[in-house]
Design an enzyme around this catalytic site. Sequence first.
Site, mmCIF file in Angstrom:
data_model
loop_
_atom_site.group_PDB
_atom_site.id
_atom_site.type_symbol
_atom_site.label_atom_id
_atom_site.label_comp_id
_atom_site.label_asym_id
_atom_site.label_seq_id
_atom_site.Cartn_x
_atom_site.Cartn_y
_atom_site.Cartn_z
ATOM 1 N N CYS A 19 49.234 40.473 26.775
ATOM 2 C CA CYS A 19 47.923 39.738 27.421
ATOM 3 C C CYS A 19 48.349 38.428 27.675
ATOM 4 C CB CYS A 19 46.734 39.973 26.547
ATOM 5 S SG CYS A 19 46.404 41.671 26.047
ATOM 6 N N ASP A 23 47.113 42.899 33.533
ATOM 7 C CA ASP A 23 47.640 41.892 32.687
ATOM 8 C C ASP A 23 49.194 42.783 32.049
ATOM 9 O OD1 ASP A 23 46.273 43.189 30.990
ATOM 10 O OD2 ASP A 23 45.941 41.256 29.871
#
Length: 459
Positions: free
Chosen positions: A80, A243
């Site tokens: 992330c 992401d």
Amino acid sequence: MSRRALLPACLLSLIGLLVADVPASAADATRPNFIVFVADDMAWDDCGAYGHPAIRTPSLDALAAAGMRFDNAFLTCSSCSPSRCSIMTGRYPHSTGGAHQLHNPLPADQIVFPQLLRDAGYYTVSAGKWHLGPHVVSRFDHVETKMNRWVEQLKTRPQDKPFFMWFAFTDPHRPYQDDTIPEPHTPDDIVVPPYLPDLPEVREDLADYYDEITRLDGVVGNVVKELERQNLTDNTVIVFLSDNGRPFPRCKTTIYDSGIKTPFIVKWPARVAPGTVTDSLVSSVDLAPTILEAAGVQPGPTFQGVSFLPVLDDPAAEVREYIFAEHNWHDFEDFQRSAHSKRFNYIRTEYTDVPGTPPADAVRSPTFQAMHRLKAEGKLTEAQLNPYVVPRPKEELYDVLRDPHELHNLVNEPAYAEVLERMRAVLDRWQQETDDTVPAERRPDGFDRVTGERIRPKG
């Protein structure tokens, strides 16, 4: 200070010179606006625009129909905060001065592309999930961390400036809740990949994940409607990407395509023909120089990506032959690197003595806990055993055109010896050029690999 950290630090003082030729007075309606949507843990093919038969994503499908769909877009990692920091800096995670591991903040000396846009007269906003650390908050005109305040940002923006808005979701990140959408997906809607067991609890887990994607899609639709209400559609560039891959075993935190391949849609009516599709390779590290070039701003030498504006003009154009990806500490210790062409994915693993455990939230998931039970019963297939294998292979090579789920490692196949040597050399050269080295010390696991419970304090 390492070379990769020193370069941004030295150049930070030169930013004014890089944008001096773009006065603020140039900020008028002729300059494009930008909105970047970033999904949180969404796989590349988990929406209708990429052919999923059941996930309801009418807004994303409409974006793709009105713009360009990229079928070979990749992330620099499947983790992330390192992924987001990489996008923001236009640099590979290991080149961001320390933001290559989960939750590590982006250092203050790193140059992020929104600050260059702001210096050139743009109004810049980040709204939603932040995950970049405290040091770059001041690089934006406004940072809003509350969710679903995106239409509000469009309504309250200055009217005399072009804008850049970074809208970052927390969907479809775990944990999941019931009643996310009025009409939830059912177990019959689920497409179970071969590396996951087809069990009721797995289907229910994936259904909850599907629901959050549909909720995300509705938010995208609300933003598009507001752009239309303000007559901003034609000259606003909308980019949608994720992401990292879905938060399931053998997906998120891997550098298989299930981890690093991303949905990537660009809508720009003033420049991009509707309904176009490209198979040109692009990387998330390319987004920063592309947006800067589109805005008429010089990116500067800190940016490691390349602009894909030629692809927006011509879907057959090529801007790169390879993409590169990496995996570093994310809940568990690891170090992997990948060189990827259109056809082949070559992966090199340094820490072969530990398994490819999924992130801690996926370890705690109903899916992985069910896999533990099947493993004890000897009922997992070879593909499903992947997160448990020790030692892992030092090298992996996959023909992603013939083997899209990357289940057959070609490293020991004589017919692919030449390909293997070429991909080795490509990865070696990239690591040398970007000053990428194996750490002298390994960061220990933060969680138990079986239960997903924390075993070390944060930080």
